[in-house]
Design a protein around this motif. Structure first.
Motif, PDB file in Angstrom:
ATOM      1  N   THR A   1       0.833  -1.212   0.000  1.00 17.10           N
ATOM      2  CA  THR A   1       0.000   0.000   0.000  1.00 17.10           C
ATOM      3  C   THR A   1       0.863   1.255   0.000  1.00 17.10           C
ATOM      4  OG1 THR A   1      -1.716  -1.203   1.217  1.00 17.10           O
ATOM      5  CG2 THR A   1      -1.845   1.190   1.195  1.00 17.10           C
ATOM      6  N   LEU A   2       1.895   1.263   0.839  1.00 20.65           N
ATOM      7  CA  LEU A   2       2.784   2.426   0.879  1.00 20.65           C
ATOM      8  C   LEU A   2       3.542   2.593  -0.437  1.00 20.65           C
ATOM      9  CD1 LEU A   2       4.256   2.124   4.489  1.00 20.65           C
ATOM     10  CD2 LEU A   2       2.530   3.730   3.653  1.00 20.65           C
ATOM     11  N   LEU A   3       3.916   1.482  -1.059  1.00 20.47           N
ATOM     12  CA  LEU A   3       4.621   1.571  -2.340  1.00 20.47           C
ATOM     13  C   LEU A   3       3.736   2.199  -3.408  1.00 20.47           C
ATOM     14  CD1 LEU A   3       7.024   0.906  -4.160  1.00 20.47           C
ATOM     15  CD2 LEU A   3       6.043  -1.371  -4.493  1.00 20.47           C
ATOM     16  N   VAL A   4       2.497   1.730  -3.492  1.00 19.65           N
ATOM     17  CA  VAL A   4       1.581   2.296  -4.490  1.00 19.65           C
ATOM     18  C   VAL A   4       1.284   3.755  -4.178  1.00 19.65           C
ATOM     19  CG1 VAL A   4      -0.753   2.130  -5.424  1.00 19.65           C
ATOM     20  CG2 VAL A   4       0.585   0.058  -5.049  1.00 19.65           C
ATOM     21  N   ALA A   5       1.114   4.081  -2.887  1.00 18.85           N
ATOM     22  CA  ALA A   5       0.829   5.471  -2.513  1.00 18.85           C
ATOM     23  C   ALA A   5       1.997   6.376  -2.893  1.00 18.85           C
ATOM     24  CB  ALA A   5       0.548   5.558  -1.014  1.00 18.85           C
ATOM     25  N   GLY A   6       3.217   5.938  -2.609  1.00 17.23           N
ATOM     26  CA  GLY A   6       4.380   6.749  -2.968  1.00 17.23           C
ATOM     27  C   GLY A   6       4.523   6.921  -4.465  1.00 17.23           C
ATOM     28  N   THR A   7       4.311   5.838  -5.220  1.00 16.39           N
ATOM     29  CA  THR A   7       4.419   5.926  -6.680  1.00 16.39           C
ATOM     30  C   THR A   7       3.347   6.855  -7.254  1.00 16.39           C
ATOM     31  OG1 THR A   7       5.273   3.657  -6.716  1.00 16.39           O
ATOM     32  CG2 THR A   7       4.478   4.576  -8.789  1.00 16.39           C
ATOM     33  N   THR A   8       2.127   6.704  -6.752  1.00 22.38           N
ATOM     34  CA  THR A   8       1.032   7.569  -7.230  1.00 22.38           C
ATOM     35  C   THR A   8       1.307   9.019  -6.910  1.00 22.38           C
ATOM     36  OG1 THR A   8      -0.511   5.738  -6.864  1.00 22.38           O
ATOM     37  CG2 THR A   8      -1.447   7.942  -7.145  1.00 22.38           C
ATOM     38  N   LEU A   9       1.821   9.287  -5.718  1.00 22.41           N
ATOM     39  CA  LEU A   9       2.103  10.667  -5.322  1.00 22.41           C
ATOM     40  C   LEU A   9       3.192  11.282  -6.197  1.00 22.41           C
ATOM     41  CD1 LEU A   9       1.374  12.848  -3.301  1.00 22.41           C
ATOM     42  CD2 LEU A   9       3.144  11.957  -1.784  1.00 22.41           C
ATOM     43  N   LEU A  10       4.222  10.523  -6.515  1.00 26.51           N
ATOM     44  CA  LEU A  10       5.275  11.046  -7.381  1.00 26.51           C
ATOM     45  C   LEU A  10       4.751  11.353  -8.781  1.00 26.51           C
ATOM     46  CD1 LEU A  10       8.299   8.765  -6.391  1.00 26.51           C
ATOM     47  CD2 LEU A  10       7.943  11.160  -5.797  1.00 26.51           C
ATOM     48  N   VAL A  11       3.918  10.447  -9.306  1.00 25.84           N
ATOM     49  CA  VAL A  11       3.349  10.685 -10.638  1.00 25.84           C
ATOM     50  C   VAL A  11       2.465  11.919 -10.630  1.00 25.84           C
ATOM     51  CG1 VAL A  11       1.825   9.731 -12.397  1.00 25.84           C
ATOM     52  CG2 VAL A  11       3.523   8.262 -11.302  1.00 25.84           C
ATOM     53  N   LEU A  12       1.659  12.070  -9.576  1.00 27.15           N
ATOM     54  CA  LEU A  12       0.777  13.235  -9.499  1.00 27.15           C
ATOM     55  C   LEU A  12       1.572  14.528  -9.365  1.00 27.15           C
ATOM     56  CD1 LEU A  12      -2.107  11.907  -7.231  1.00 27.15           C
ATOM     57  CD2 LEU A  12      -2.172  12.366  -9.678  1.00 27.15           C
ATOM     58  N   LEU A  13       2.651  14.511  -8.576  1.00 27.78           N
ATOM     59  CA  LEU A  13       3.466  15.717  -8.464  1.00 27.78           C
ATOM     60  C   LEU A  13       4.096  16.080  -9.802  1.00 27.78           C
ATOM     61  CD1 LEU A  13       5.250  15.161  -5.024  1.00 27.78           C
ATOM     62  CD2 LEU A  13       3.428  16.794  -5.566  1.00 27.78           C
ATOM     63  N   ALA A  14       4.552  15.052 -10.528  1.00 26.55           N
ATOM     64  CA  ALA A  14       5.149  15.324 -11.838  1.00 26.55           C
ATOM     65  C   ALA A  14       4.127  15.871 -12.824  1.00 26.55           C
ATOM     66  CB  ALA A  14       5.778  14.050 -12.398  1.00 26.55           C
ATOM     67  N   PHE A  15       2.854  15.580 -12.599  1.00 27.98           N
ATOM     68  CA  PHE A  15       1.807  16.049 -13.500  1.00 27.98           C
ATOM     69  C   PHE A  15       1.170  17.348 -13.014  1.00 27.98           C
ATOM     70  CE2 PHE A  15      -2.811  16.060 -14.297  1.00 27.98           C
ATOM     71  CZ  PHE A  15      -2.813  16.238 -15.670  1.00 27.98           C
TER      72      PHE A  15
ATOM     73  N   VAL B   1       2.197  19.722 -10.674  1.00 33.15           N
ATOM     74  CA  VAL B   1       3.010  20.936 -10.497  1.00 33.15           C
ATOM     75  C   VAL B   1       3.146  21.698 -11.813  1.00 33.15           C
ATOM     76  CG1 VAL B   1       5.317  21.779  -9.927  1.00 33.15           C
ATOM     77  CG2 VAL B   1       4.221  20.067  -8.468  1.00 33.15           C
ATOM     78  N   PRO B   2       3.538  21.050 -12.932  1.00 35.29           N
ATOM     79  CA  PRO B   2       3.553  21.799 -14.209  1.00 35.29           C
ATOM     80  C   PRO B   2       2.166  22.310 -14.603  1.00 35.29           C
ATOM     81  CG  PRO B   2       4.830  19.772 -14.408  1.00 35.29           C
ATOM     82  CD  PRO B   2       4.091  19.685 -13.124  1.00 35.29           C
ATOM     83  N   MET B   3       1.122  21.520 -14.264  1.00 31.46           N
ATOM     84  CA  MET B   3      -0.231  21.961 -14.599  1.00 31.46           C
ATOM     85  C   MET B   3      -0.600  23.216 -13.810  1.00 31.46           C
ATOM     86  SD  MET B   3      -2.927  21.472 -16.390  1.00 31.46           S
ATOM     87  CE  MET B   3      -2.720  19.801 -17.001  1.00 31.46           C
ATOM     88  N   ALA B   4      -0.220  23.251 -12.530  1.00 30.41           N
ATOM     89  CA  ALA B   4      -0.516  24.438 -11.729  1.00 30.41           C
ATOM     90  C   ALA B   4       0.216  25.664 -12.269  1.00 30.41           C
ATOM     91  CB  ALA B   4      -0.126  24.180 -10.274  1.00 30.41           C
ATOM     92  N   VAL B   5       1.478  25.493 -12.648  1.00 25.70           N
ATOM     93  CA  VAL B   5       2.224  26.616 -13.231  1.00 25.70           C
ATOM     94  C   VAL B   5       1.593  27.071 -14.537  1.00 25.70           C
ATOM     95  CG1 VAL B   5       4.456  27.313 -14.171  1.00 25.70           C
ATOM     96  CG2 VAL B   5       4.361  25.887 -12.101  1.00 25.70           C
TER      97      VAL B   5
ATOM     98  N   GLY C   1      -5.944  15.431  -7.294  1.00 28.95           N
ATOM     99  CA  GLY C   1      -4.796  14.630  -6.877  1.00 28.95           C
ATOM    100  C   GLY C   1      -5.103  13.785  -5.649  1.00 28.95           C
ATOM    101  N   LEU C   2      -5.776  14.369  -4.649  1.00 32.83           N
ATOM    102  CA  LEU C   2      -6.133  13.619  -3.448  1.00 32.83           C
ATOM    103  C   LEU C   2      -7.063  12.466  -3.774  1.00 32.83           C
ATOM    104  CD1 LEU C   2      -5.988  13.360  -0.386  1.00 32.83           C
ATOM    105  CD2 LEU C   2      -7.905  14.975  -0.225  1.00 32.83           C
ATOM    106  N   THR C   3      -8.022  12.729  -4.666  1.00 26.05           N
ATOM    107  CA  THR C   3      -8.943  11.656  -5.065  1.00 26.05           C
ATOM    108  C   THR C   3      -8.195  10.509  -5.739  1.00 26.05           C
ATOM    109  OG1 THR C   3     -10.717  13.279  -5.360  1.00 26.05           O
ATOM    110  CG2 THR C   3     -10.996  11.125  -6.411  1.00 26.05           C
ATOM    111  N   LEU C   4      -7.255  10.862  -6.610  1.00 24.96           N
ATOM    112  CA  LEU C   4      -6.478   9.819  -7.291  1.00 24.96           C
ATOM    113  C   LEU C   4      -5.612   9.037  -6.310  1.00 24.96           C
ATOM    114  CD1 LEU C   4      -5.392  11.702 -10.549  1.00 24.96           C
ATOM    115  CD2 LEU C   4      -7.154   9.947 -10.298  1.00 24.96           C
ATOM    116  N   VAL C   5      -5.045   9.746  -5.303  1.00 23.24           N
ATOM    117  CA  VAL C   5      -4.237   9.045  -4.294  1.00 23.24           C
ATOM    118  C   VAL C   5      -5.099   8.079  -3.498  1.00 23.24           C
ATOM    119  CG1 VAL C   5      -2.912   9.350  -2.173  1.00 23.24           C
ATOM    120  CG2 VAL C   5      -2.485  10.833  -4.125  1.00 23.24           C
ATOM    121  N   LEU C   6      -6.275   8.540  -3.060  1.00 19.94           N
ATOM    122  CA  LEU C   6      -7.172   7.660  -2.303  1.00 19.94           C
ATOM    123  C   LEU C   6      -7.627   6.475  -3.149  1.00 19.94           C
ATOM    124  CD1 LEU C   6      -9.347  10.298  -0.404  1.00 19.94           C
ATOM    125  CD2 LEU C   6      -7.429   8.949   0.473  1.00 19.94           C
ATOM    126  N   LEU C   7      -7.919   6.755  -4.419  1.00 22.94           N
ATOM    127  CA  LEU C   7      -8.323   5.654  -5.307  1.00 22.94           C
ATOM    128  C   LEU C   7      -7.171   4.665  -5.475  1.00 22.94           C
ATOM    129  CD1 LEU C   7     -10.476   4.474  -7.160  1.00 22.94           C
ATOM    130  CD2 LEU C   7      -9.571   5.895  -9.014  1.00 22.94           C
TER     131      LEU C   7
END
Length: 415
Positions: free
Chosen positions: A6-20, A22-26, A147-153
């Protein structure tokens, strides 16, 4: 394992979301700023033709009606629209005749000069920071919620996936513990990935093979024990033919004791179910009876026997036959491995907290260093006597007495 997945998937999902995200917010912020500047530039471009026409009244009405604050600086110093003092950007645009966009503390200033016959007119508008960032906060909140919804999912999917993997592993662990507890009927249900199904099949095969081997061993032990009945019967007949009644009774009693032991071995070998509940006995009575039995042989071999037994009953959680077999094994060792005339002592005392402590000591040469190991003997025997005694005890100790010899101490649980 489930937590780690669970922690592995959460960490991977969080990294992917940050990579997506952060540029989207900018990008959202830049788009909002460009949209505000474009709207201000459109307003300025609608005013520039009116400046060239030279109609001051029409220019004043148009500037006043704009949705954003616009200021027009005429060549004669007249200011139309939003009140404002000429800034450095206004003066620079008038001097050079070029449009400028200048970043200030309040936002971004757009300045467009219009060169006419009477001089240079400058059209100025200010896009504030609030206008530049209008809607950005709400867009960022939406992105954060997404992003939070995707992490929870992702956590939910990871938990389901981990459960699908760990549930068969947990079942395999439970089955292995049941097998270790002598529940040979336990079987694992093949489930999960192919590798886990193969492990479950191998575990089931192992359990079946263990059952087969134990069944074969029980039958062999039972058959071997049954073969002993014929020589025991012959021994009993020989005892009955003795002329000395006391000698005949002693030999017959010994033969009966061996027969009972053989019967117990057969019954235990054929017992396929779980071990029965623990039974108890009066340790004082059993020890007194067995010492009396061995006292006859001790008298014949000149061995003094010292008894220290309680007068009343002493209950223990050991079957009478098992306790008798253990004491017979210890006394048999004394008679087999010490010379005639060696003194021995049998002591039975109450154990703190319940139960009893049985001690058999002799004044012989003592035990060899390997005698405490099952099947090891330095005297040509099977080496199983001490192990038989150890099985009925909750505490077992082999040592030497203060004056030499061997001391075996058994702690028997209370009933």
């Amino acid at each position: 394992m489930r937590k780690r997945l669970t922690l592995l998937v959460a960490g991977t999902t969080l990294l992917v979301l940050l990579a997506f995200l952060v540029p989207m917010a900018v990008l959202v912020r830049q788009v909002a700023a460009d949209r505000a500047l474009s709207r201000a530039d459109d307003v300025v471009q609608t005013i520039v033709p009116l400046v060239g026409a030279g109609d001051v009244n029409a220019l004043r009405l148009t500037v006043t009606a704009q949705p954003v604050p616009v200021t027009v600086f005429l060549p004669d110093g007249t200011v139309l629209g939003a009140p404002a003092a000429p800034t450095a950007a206004v003066r620079l645009a008038a001097a050079r005749g070029r449009a400028l966009t200048v970043i200030t503390d309040d936002g971004q200033e757009l300045v467009v000069p219009v060169v006419g016959s009477g001089g240079t007119t400058v059209v100025r508008t200010l896009v504030t920071d609030a206008e530049l960032h209008r809607g950005v906060g709400r867009a960022w909140l939406i992105l954060a919620g997404l992003g939070l919804t995707l992490v929870l999912l992702g956590l939910l999917v990871a938990d389901r996936l981990a459960r699908a993997i760990t549930a068969p592993i947990t079942q395999l662990s439970e089955v292995s513990h049941r097998l270790a507890s002598a529940d040979l009927a336990a079987r694992a249900e093949p489930a999960g990935p192919r590798e886990l199904r193969e492990v479950a099949g191998a575990l089931n095969h192992l359990a079946g093979r263990i059952q087969e081997l134990l069944a074969a061993e029980r039958e062999q032990v039972a058959d071997l024990s049954h073969r002993l009945r014929t020589p025991l019967t012959a021994l009993r007949l020989e005892a009955e033919s003795l002329r000395d009644p006391d000698e005949s009774a002693r030999v017959a009693a010994a033969a009966d004791q061996v027969a009972r032991a053989v019967t117990a071995v057969i019954q235990q070998a054929r017992r396929r179910d779980a071990p029965p509940a623990a039974t108890g006995c009066d340790a004082a009575a059993v020890v007194r009876d067995r010492v009396a039995f061995w006292a006859v042989l001790a008298e014949d071999t000149g061995r003094p026997i010292h008894r220290d037994l309680p007068d009343g009953p002493l209950p223990v959680a050991v079957a009478a036959d098992d306790l008798a077999a253990a004491l017979d094994a210890l006394l048999g060792n004394v008679f087999a491995h010490t010379p005639d005339g060696t003194a021995l002592t049998v002591t039975l005392t109450a154990r703190p907290g319940g139960g009893a402590i049985l001690t058999v000591a002799d004044e012989g040469p003592g035990f060899a260093p390997s005698a405490a190991r099952r099947g090891a003997s330095g005297g040509g025997s099977t080496g199983l006597g001490l192990d038989i005694a150890r099985k009925v005890a909750v505490g077992f100790d082999v040592g030497a007495g203060s004056a030499g010899g061997a001391v075996v101490r058994l702690e028997l649980a209370g009933s």
